[in-house]
Design a protein around this motif. Sequence first.
Motif, PDB file in Angstrom:
ATOM      1  N   GLU A 240       0.839  -1.215   0.000  1.00  0.00           N
ATOM      2  CA  GLU A 240       0.000   0.000   0.000  1.00  0.00           C
ATOM      3  C   GLU A 240       0.868   1.257   0.000  1.00  0.00           C
ATOM      4  O   GLU A 240       0.593   2.225  -0.726  1.00  0.00           O
ATOM      5  N   LYS A 243       2.407   1.744  -3.416  1.00  0.00           N
ATOM      6  CA  LYS A 243       1.351   2.212  -4.320  1.00  0.00           C
ATOM      7  C   LYS A 243       1.151   3.721  -4.173  1.00  0.00           C
ATOM      8  O   LYS A 243       1.110   4.461  -5.157  1.00  0.00           O
ATOM      9  N   GLU A 244       1.055   4.177  -2.913  1.00  0.00           N
ATOM     10  CA  GLU A 244       0.841   5.614  -2.656  1.00  0.00           C
ATOM     11  C   GLU A 244       2.084   6.432  -2.997  1.00  0.00           C
ATOM     12  O   GLU A 244       2.002   7.472  -3.638  1.00  0.00           O
ATOM     13  N   SER A 247       2.723   6.329  -6.842  1.00  0.00           N
ATOM     14  CA  SER A 247       1.531   6.604  -7.656  1.00  0.00           C
ATOM     15  C   SER A 247       1.345   5.564  -8.765  1.00  0.00           C
ATOM     16  O   SER A 247       1.263   5.885  -9.946  1.00  0.00           O
ATOM     17  N   ILE A 248       1.310   4.297  -8.340  1.00  0.00           N
ATOM     18  CA  ILE A 248       1.103   3.199  -9.300  1.00  0.00           C
ATOM     19  C   ILE A 248      -0.037   2.312  -8.783  1.00  0.00           C
ATOM     20  O   ILE A 248      -0.490   2.476  -7.644  1.00  0.00           O
ATOM     21  N   ILE A 249      -0.481   1.344  -9.616  1.00  0.00           N
ATOM     22  CA  ILE A 249      -1.578   0.480  -9.176  1.00  0.00           C
ATOM     23  C   ILE A 249      -1.033  -0.652  -8.282  1.00  0.00           C
ATOM     24  O   ILE A 249       0.161  -0.953  -8.303  1.00  0.00           O
ATOM     25  N   GLU A 250      -1.931  -1.280  -7.536  1.00  0.00           N
ATOM     26  CA  GLU A 250      -1.532  -2.278  -6.525  1.00  0.00           C
ATOM     27  C   GLU A 250      -0.767  -3.457  -7.121  1.00  0.00           C
ATOM     28  O   GLU A 250       0.208  -3.932  -6.541  1.00  0.00           O
ATOM     29  N   LYS A 251      -1.225  -3.929  -8.275  1.00  0.00           N
ATOM     30  CA  LYS A 251      -0.581  -5.078  -8.909  1.00  0.00           C
ATOM     31  C   LYS A 251       0.892  -4.769  -9.201  1.00  0.00           C
ATOM     32  O   LYS A 251       1.787  -5.592  -8.967  1.00  0.00           O
ATOM     33  N   GLN A 252       1.146  -3.555  -9.717  1.00  0.00           N
ATOM     34  CA  GLN A 252       2.524  -3.147 -10.026  1.00  0.00           C
ATOM     35  C   GLN A 252       3.342  -2.982  -8.745  1.00  0.00           C
ATOM     36  O   GLN A 252       4.513  -3.348  -8.701  1.00  0.00           O
ATOM     37  N   LEU A 279      -0.524   3.662 -17.689  1.00  0.00           N
ATOM     38  CA  LEU A 279      -1.875   3.152 -17.927  1.00  0.00           C
ATOM     39  C   LEU A 279      -2.445   3.729 -19.220  1.00  0.00           C
ATOM     40  O   LEU A 279      -2.353   4.936 -19.462  1.00  0.00           O
TER      41      LEU A 279
END
Length: 458
Positions: A240, A243-244, A247-252, A279
């Motif tokens: 998490e 991700k924050e 600034s990327i998605i959780e999977k990455q 994206l």
Amino acid sequence: MEHKNYAVGLDIGTTKIVAMVGSENEYGKIEILGIGKSKSLGVHRGVVNNITQTIQSIQQAVQEAESAAGIEVEDVVVGIAGQHIRSLQHSDYITRPGFDDVIDDSDIEALCNQVHKLVMLPGEEIIHVLPQEYKVDGQTEIKEPIGMYGGRLEANFHVVVGQVSSIRNIGRCVKSAGLELGGINLEPLASANAVLSQEEKEAGVALIDIGGGTTDLAIFKDGIIRHTAVIPFGGNVITEDIKEGCSIIEKQAELLKTKFGSAWPGENKDNEIVSIPGLRGREPKEITLKNLSKIIHARVVEIIEQVFVEIKNYGHEEQKKKLIAGIVLTGGGSQLRHLKQLVEYITGMDTRIGYPNEHLAGNSDSDVASPVYATAVGLVMKALENNKLKPVVEELEEVEEEIPTQEVPEIEETPQQPTNIQPEPEERTSNTSDDKTRKKSFLDKFTDRLKDFLDNAE
């Protein structure tokens, strides 16, 4: 009656649900017959928060394990964790009526049953009552009081407590998935059985199981469980943060953590960069590995410090409570690079990564011996232990039925002595069968009560 020679452990985790089928070979090692794994969708920090999704995930994992092992799963031993779990120390005693009789299992059961009557906070229930040392008539440091004479039997207990609703929700999910609940086991205890040696438990060791949603702690000293705790942070919090922070998605973020992540920022050079695809036609993002390590390091330090507070609460700095074997790390989170060095740096204690391969057969798949499956292997061991007790109890019941028929001729010949002769074999046999049944975990009673509750709720 024939007993199945395999057992199934079900690890309901925050990130994944694992169903593992295993059997014991002639050398006492565990052969894994099949594993099923599914993404855990309805569990948050070790607690079920979506019944429907959890049932689907359990069914998917069990079906995968069934097809891999070529068997049909009926009952499972389930692990329980979550932030609602807490533990406490308690002392209790009983005064025995017969000073001339030696202490047996019925006295220990009476003492443990007394602890089960402890008044808990509203909505809480005792999961495990684990005896530590016993005292008999003031004589201390007794590990096994059975067979001793004494009037007052006293013991220190490690009591594990959890929320009734959380335990029943797990029971409901298992039953709704078409399975029988064979038992419930605290996950840190299952992991400890899988990765710790008896020597480590004797010397003093802290097991830290870093899962997705929680970090579980179990401390052993002199071969006895001394302290357990569940900290509501795990690998998901690190993901998490990445991700924050990036600034990327959780999977990455998860892929970044597992492939390039390190708990030690000094390891990475400033010019080491990873490019992440953007994206939907957006520009790719470039992230330096040094920054990634700094994000991971900050959160890992917080988790380790919280665990270290629990180890200090146990009192590891006292001479008698010293943990000579140090720390053993296991669980999926323990595979983070340089975590071992960071734990040693923060705690000053010897550390190793715990693999569940000590109890596994030599031909086991190398994937199974990963720390990720430590809890599942421990649950299979517990389920096999439960299976072993069933045939023994039944055999003893058969023997019990045979004994009176052998004694009949003697009673007819000497009619004045039946009262002296008859009780002896009966008592001896019933005691032996009691021995075997009582050696089962005291949690089995709680499991039976839970089964009744679930049956009535339908």
